[in-house]
Write a protein that holds these residues in place. Structure first.
Motif, PDB file in Angstrom:
ATOM      1  N   LYS A   1      33.348  46.927  44.137  1.00 38.98           N
ATOM      2  CA  LYS A   1      31.872  45.564  43.041  1.00 38.98           C
ATOM      3  C   LYS A   1      31.072  46.971  42.295  1.00 38.98           C
ATOM      4  O   LYS A   1      30.284  46.648  41.737  1.00 38.98           O
ATOM      5  CB  LYS A   1      30.726  45.676  44.164  1.00 38.98           C
ATOM      6  CG  LYS A   1      31.469  44.457  45.374  1.00 38.98           C
ATOM      7  CD  LYS A   1      30.239  44.104  46.358  1.00 38.98           C
ATOM      8  CE  LYS A   1      30.337  44.034  47.762  1.00 38.98           C
ATOM      9  NZ  LYS A   1      29.595  43.771  48.100  1.00 38.98           N
ATOM     10  N   LYS A   2      31.985  47.868  42.579  1.00 36.75           N
ATOM     11  CA  LYS A   2      31.348  49.259  40.595  1.00 36.75           C
ATOM     12  C   LYS A   2      32.077  49.714  39.815  1.00 36.75           C
ATOM     13  O   LYS A   2      32.960  48.958  39.826  1.00 36.75           O
ATOM     14  CB  LYS A   2      30.874  49.482  42.033  1.00 36.75           C
ATOM     15  CG  LYS A   2      31.369  50.633  42.391  1.00 36.75           C
ATOM     16  CD  LYS A   2      30.604  52.327  43.492  1.00 36.75           C
ATOM     17  CE  LYS A   2      32.001  52.457  44.552  1.00 36.75           C
ATOM     18  NZ  LYS A   2      31.646  53.115  45.296  1.00 36.75           N
ATOM     19  N   ASP A   3      31.550  50.085  39.098  1.00 34.24           N
ATOM     20  CA  ASP A   3      32.310  51.480  38.455  1.00 34.24           C
ATOM     21  C   ASP A   3      32.549  50.174  37.291  1.00 34.24           C
ATOM     22  O   ASP A   3      34.046  50.504  36.518  1.00 34.24           O
ATOM     23  CB  ASP A   3      33.601  51.862  38.865  1.00 34.24           C
ATOM     24  CG  ASP A   3      33.158  52.796  40.113  1.00 34.24           C
ATOM     25  OD1 ASP A   3      32.136  53.437  40.228  1.00 34.24           O
ATOM     26  OD2 ASP A   3      34.210  53.494  40.930  1.00 34.24           O
ATOM     27  N   GLY A   4      32.238  48.486  36.616  1.00 31.84           N
ATOM     28  CA  GLY A   4      32.039  48.169  35.554  1.00 31.84           C
ATOM     29  C   GLY A   4      34.193  47.330  35.834  1.00 31.84           C
ATOM     30  O   GLY A   4      34.203  46.695  35.112  1.00 31.84           O
TER      31      GLY A   4
ATOM     32  N   SER B   1      42.734  49.525  35.268  1.00 38.26           N
ATOM     33  CA  SER B   1      42.537  48.928  34.663  1.00 38.26           C
ATOM     34  C   SER B   1      41.978  49.108  33.729  1.00 38.26           C
ATOM     35  O   SER B   1      41.759  48.782  32.487  1.00 38.26           O
ATOM     36  CB  SER B   1      41.757  47.343  35.372  1.00 38.26           C
ATOM     37  OG  SER B   1      42.461  46.982  36.001  1.00 38.26           O
ATOM     38  N   LYS B   2      40.684  49.339  33.629  1.00 40.08           N
ATOM     39  CA  LYS B   2      39.785  50.525  32.428  1.00 40.08           C
ATOM     40  C   LYS B   2      40.628  51.080  31.648  1.00 40.08           C
ATOM     41  O   LYS B   2      40.462  51.349  30.849  1.00 40.08           O
ATOM     42  CB  LYS B   2      38.893  51.175  33.171  1.00 40.08           C
ATOM     43  CG  LYS B   2      37.584  50.676  33.735  1.00 40.08           C
ATOM     44  CD  LYS B   2      36.764  51.207  34.482  1.00 40.08           C
ATOM     45  CE  LYS B   2      36.394  52.273  34.471  1.00 40.08           C
ATOM     46  NZ  LYS B   2      34.726  52.580  35.110  1.00 40.08           N
ATOM     47  N   GLU B   3      41.443  51.904  32.856  1.00 41.73           N
ATOM     48  CA  GLU B   3      42.296  52.674  31.208  1.00 41.73           C
ATOM     49  C   GLU B   3      44.032  52.488  30.308  1.00 41.73           C
ATOM     50  O   GLU B   3      43.589  52.670  29.386  1.00 41.73           O
ATOM     51  CB  GLU B   3      42.829  53.801  32.290  1.00 41.73           C
ATOM     52  CG  GLU B   3      41.736  55.009  33.306  1.00 41.73           C
ATOM     53  CD  GLU B   3      42.436  55.758  34.227  1.00 41.73           C
ATOM     54  OE1 GLU B   3      43.166  55.536  34.851  1.00 41.73           O
ATOM     55  OE2 GLU B   3      40.931  55.837  34.811  1.00 41.73           O
ATOM     56  N   ASP B   4      44.316  51.145  31.068  1.00 43.70           N
ATOM     57  CA  ASP B   4      45.358  51.151  30.619  1.00 43.70           C
ATOM     58  C   ASP B   4      45.418  49.210  30.347  1.00 43.70           C
ATOM     59  O   ASP B   4      46.735  48.762  29.948  1.00 43.70           O
ATOM     60  CB  ASP B   4      46.476  51.150  30.608  1.00 43.70           C
ATOM     61  CG  ASP B   4      47.021  51.118  32.442  1.00 43.70           C
ATOM     62  OD1 ASP B   4      46.211  50.328  32.923  1.00 43.70           O
ATOM     63  OD2 ASP B   4      48.063  51.491  32.451  1.00 43.70           O
ATOM     64  N   GLY B   5      44.387  48.753  30.522  1.00 44.04           N
ATOM     65  CA  GLY B   5      43.958  47.018  30.109  1.00 44.04           C
ATOM     66  C   GLY B   5      45.317  46.639  31.431  1.00 44.04           C
ATOM     67  O   GLY B   5      45.714  45.490  30.830  1.00 44.04           O
ATOM     68  N   THR B   6      45.879  47.148  32.116  1.00 45.45           N
ATOM     69  CA  THR B   6      46.969  46.199  32.864  1.00 45.45           C
ATOM     70  C   THR B   6      45.775  46.029  34.180  1.00 45.45           C
ATOM     71  O   THR B   6      45.298  46.364  35.218  1.00 45.45           O
ATOM     72  CB  THR B   6      47.721  46.779  33.152  1.00 45.45           C
ATOM     73  OG1 THR B   6      47.492  47.473  34.459  1.00 45.45           O
ATOM     74  CG2 THR B   6      48.401  47.315  32.211  1.00 45.45           C
ATOM     75  N   LEU B   7      46.739  45.143  35.136  1.00 46.85           N
ATOM     76  CA  LEU B   7      45.826  44.320  36.409  1.00 46.85           C
ATOM     77  C   LEU B   7      47.038  44.057  37.854  1.00 46.85           C
ATOM     78  O   LEU B   7      48.395  44.171  36.627  1.00 46.85           O
ATOM     79  CB  LEU B   7      45.243  43.793  36.462  1.00 46.85           C
ATOM     80  CG  LEU B   7      45.175  42.020  35.997  1.00 46.85           C
ATOM     81  CD1 LEU B   7      46.735  41.502  35.811  1.00 46.85           C
ATOM     82  CD2 LEU B   7      44.049  41.535  35.697  1.00 46.85           C
ATOM     83  N   THR B   8      46.645  44.466  38.689  1.00 45.90           N
ATOM     84  CA  THR B   8      48.092  43.362  39.395  1.00 45.90           C
ATOM     85  C   THR B   8      47.622  42.083  39.997  1.00 45.90           C
ATOM     86  O   THR B   8      46.556  41.501  39.619  1.00 45.90           O
ATOM     87  CB  THR B   8      47.526  44.220  40.926  1.00 45.90           C
ATOM     88  OG1 THR B   8      47.630  45.923  40.510  1.00 45.90           O
ATOM     89  CG2 THR B   8      48.667  43.712  41.748  1.00 45.90           C
TER      90      THR B   8
ATOM     91  N   VAL C   1      50.378  43.933  35.187  1.00 45.00           N
ATOM     92  CA  VAL C   1      51.073  43.360  33.154  1.00 45.00           C
ATOM     93  C   VAL C   1      49.134  43.135  32.131  1.00 45.00           C
ATOM     94  O   VAL C   1      48.069  43.874  33.797  1.00 45.00           O
ATOM     95  CB  VAL C   1      50.871  41.627  34.164  1.00 45.00           C
ATOM     96  CG1 VAL C   1      52.519  40.884  34.528  1.00 45.00           C
ATOM     97  CG2 VAL C   1      49.931  40.418  35.024  1.00 45.00           C
ATOM     98  N   PRO C   2      49.491  43.518  31.924  1.00 44.08           N
ATOM     99  CA  PRO C   2      48.555  43.503  30.865  1.00 44.08           C
ATOM    100  C   PRO C   2      47.566  42.071  31.380  1.00 44.08           C
ATOM    101  O   PRO C   2      47.934  41.340  31.076  1.00 44.08           O
ATOM    102  CB  PRO C   2      49.277  43.373  29.303  1.00 44.08           C
ATOM    103  CG  PRO C   2      50.894  43.825  29.670  1.00 44.08           C
ATOM    104  CD  PRO C   2      50.818  42.794  30.641  1.00 44.08           C
ATOM    105  N   ILE C   3      46.169  43.049  30.999  1.00 43.42           N
ATOM    106  CA  ILE C   3      45.315  42.062  31.105  1.00 43.42           C
ATOM    107  C   ILE C   3      44.843  40.496  30.321  1.00 43.42           C
ATOM    108  O   ILE C   3      45.000  39.504  30.109  1.00 43.42           O
ATOM    109  CB  ILE C   3      43.934  42.865  31.038  1.00 43.42           C
ATOM    110  CG1 ILE C   3      43.780  43.530  32.444  1.00 43.42           C
ATOM    111  CG2 ILE C   3      42.666  41.591  31.138  1.00 43.42           C
ATOM    112  CD1 ILE C   3      41.903  43.900  31.912  1.00 43.42           C
TER     113      ILE C   3
END
Ligand code: ATP
Length: 479
Positions: free
Chosen positions: A395-398, A446-453, A465-467
């Protein structure tokens, strides 16, 4: 004949626990055979309705939709035959006072025989019943019940009344002063709203035969047999289409619509072995050929849709009662005639129950070290109430901000859901239980490379995959 009452009861409980379907006015102990759709049930129902509507109207140039009123002039129901014929043979048990529809009572007994391994006797009994119903031979039907010693499930006795007919229409009063008020009916089917508008639509839409008129909407029947969840309700929704054709071509169009409608059911991702056609022996008062598409519910094979060749029965009767010509001038053969009609009539609630029954799964995920399981609803993605759940790992860190941004981009296109509470595994399970096909988890990477699970509901597989590809990935799956 599959009869998995345990699974059926599990589906009913699941629907209540996860916000799909509630008993109507439950705080007052409910109302028999009436149900309310909750937050996810109403989305599911709407998606099925939209899918039907698109298939029947948008994708077909010769079918248009209408939305007729529930209340209709009372003569409509005289002309349609419902005042005189819309009744079922019923029988009462004198000890329990419980009333049964005769065909349901005998079918229930046949199911019991089947379970006891007396399949041949069950088949013979049902064939006898069909023959007697076809000739409305109530004395012989009563004899059949007596000879087989069929019992009431409440009293356990075979102390039956004679068989009688009961009309299934609900009536009410139109107008405020009771002496002057007219008795009118809540429509027992949506079809008549189409028939009485046949010329309005044909003329204003400049429709040429063959063409169809489709509509979805509520219908009401004072059903005697309750206790079947949304399979048999007193207030339910139908999706009907009347296809107007040249007389003499009904056999061809009847076959066409049988095939088309079966294709639609199969397109819902249900396997062919779960469906079968049931041709009617006893034809309704309006039909010259009729069949049901039956689906194998946990309570056995049962009707979800009826396909009926209705001849010119309805238009001819409306013409006679209204004294208004309901004819079509066919320029190809230079003739006026009352069109014939082939109808497809599917219950929306029964389709919801079919989709739920097919999607409901209890999976054992136990490993050598721990026992585990999950309940999931494997809805086809296009019908799922929620298409995408977006879950920030913390719920934190952006992370919530990134998740919200994804929701904002996707929500104009499909239904999304945001959740940040509880461990991620728990959140996945909740989404499985309401049938959400895709979950994406936003983490520090996600913050670093613009991907997520992205995690797929059915396989539980996960991949990065890329966001900015999320919207496109989901949209491809729900077209
Ligand atoms: P049944 O024999 O099960 O009573 P029916 O043959 O009377 O059904 P139709 O008049 O052909 O049904 O109606 C078309 C469709 O409407 C049915 O195939 C079913 O899906 C739906 N339907 C009819 N009655 C009900 C009901 N009481 N509750 C929910 N759906 C219904």
């Amino acid at each position: 004949m599959a009869n998995d009452n345990k699974k059926f009861q599990a589906i009913i409980s699941h629907c209540k626990e996860y916000g799909f379907i509630f008993p109507s006015s439950e705080i007052y102990d409910g109302l028999s055979a009436v149900y309310d759709y909750g937050q996810w049930g109403s989305e599911l129902k709407k998606n099925i309705r939209d899918y039907w509507w698109k298939n029947m109207t948008q994708l077909r140039e010769n079918i248009v939709g209408i939305d007729a009123a529930i209340f209709m002039h009372p003569t409509t129901w005289k002309a349609s035959g419902h005042v005189d014929n819309f009744s079922d043979p019923m029988i009462d048990n004198k000890d329990s006072k419980k009333r049964y529809r005769v065909d349901h009572l005998i079918e229930g007994f046949a199911d019991e025989l089947e379970t006891k391994g007396e399949g041949a006797r069950a088949t013979e009994l049902l064939a006898q019943m069909d023959r007697l119903l076809a000739t409305s031979d109530f004395d012989e039907l009563k004899k059949l019940i007596d000879e087989n010693k069929i019992k009431c499930s409440v009293s356990g006795t075979s102390n039956w009344t004679d068989i009688r007919q009961f009309n299934l229409m609900f009536s009410t009063q139109l107008g405020s002063i009771s002496e002057e008020a007219n008795e009118i009916y809540l429509r027992p089917e949506t079809a008549q709203g189409i028939f009485v508008n046949f010329l309005n639509v044909q003329k204003t839409g400049r429709m040429k035969i063959p063409f169809g008129i489709a509509q979805t909407g509520k219908a009401f029947r004072n059903e005697i047999v309750a206790r079947q969840f949304i399979f048999r309700m007193r207030e339910f929704e139908q999706m009907e289409m009347q296809f107007f054709i040249r007389p003499g071509t009904q056999q061809e169009w009847y076959s066409f619509w049988k095939e088309e409608r079966m294709k639609w059911h199969l397109s819902l991702g249900i396997t062919a072995d779960k469906f079968r056609f049931h041709d009617h022996v006893k034809l309704a008062h309006y039909a010259d050929a009729a069949c049901d598409i039956e689906y194998e519910f946990p309570i056995g094979f049962k009707e979800v849709e009826g396909i009926h060749s209705r001849t010119d029965f309805d238009l001819r009767n409306h013409q006679q009662y209204s004294k208004k010509k309901l004819q079509y001038f066919d320029p190809e053969i230079n003739q006026n005639y009352i069109p014939y009609v082939v109808e497809t009539s599917v219950g929306l609630d029964r389709t919801v129950l079919m989709i739920l029954s097919d999607a409901y799964m209890e999976e054992d995920l136990s490993t050598a070290d721990k026992t585990d399981s999950r309940v999931l609803l494997k809805f086809p993605p296009r019908l799922a109430p929620i298409k995408l759940a977006v879950l920030p790992l913390l719920k934190k860190d952006g992370l919530p901000e990134i998740a919200r941004d994804i929701i904002d981009k996707c929500k104009p296109h499909f239904k999304c859901f945001y959740e940040e509470k509880d461990a991620i595994g728990k959140r996945y399970r909740r989404m499985d239980a309401i049938g959400t096909p895709f979950c994406v988890t936003v983490d520090h990477e996600s913050k670093e490379d613009g991907t997520l699970t992205i995690r797929y509901r059915d396989s539980m597989q996960q991949e990065r995959v890329p966001i900015d590809r999320i919207k496109e990935i989901i949209e491809k799956q729900i077209l």
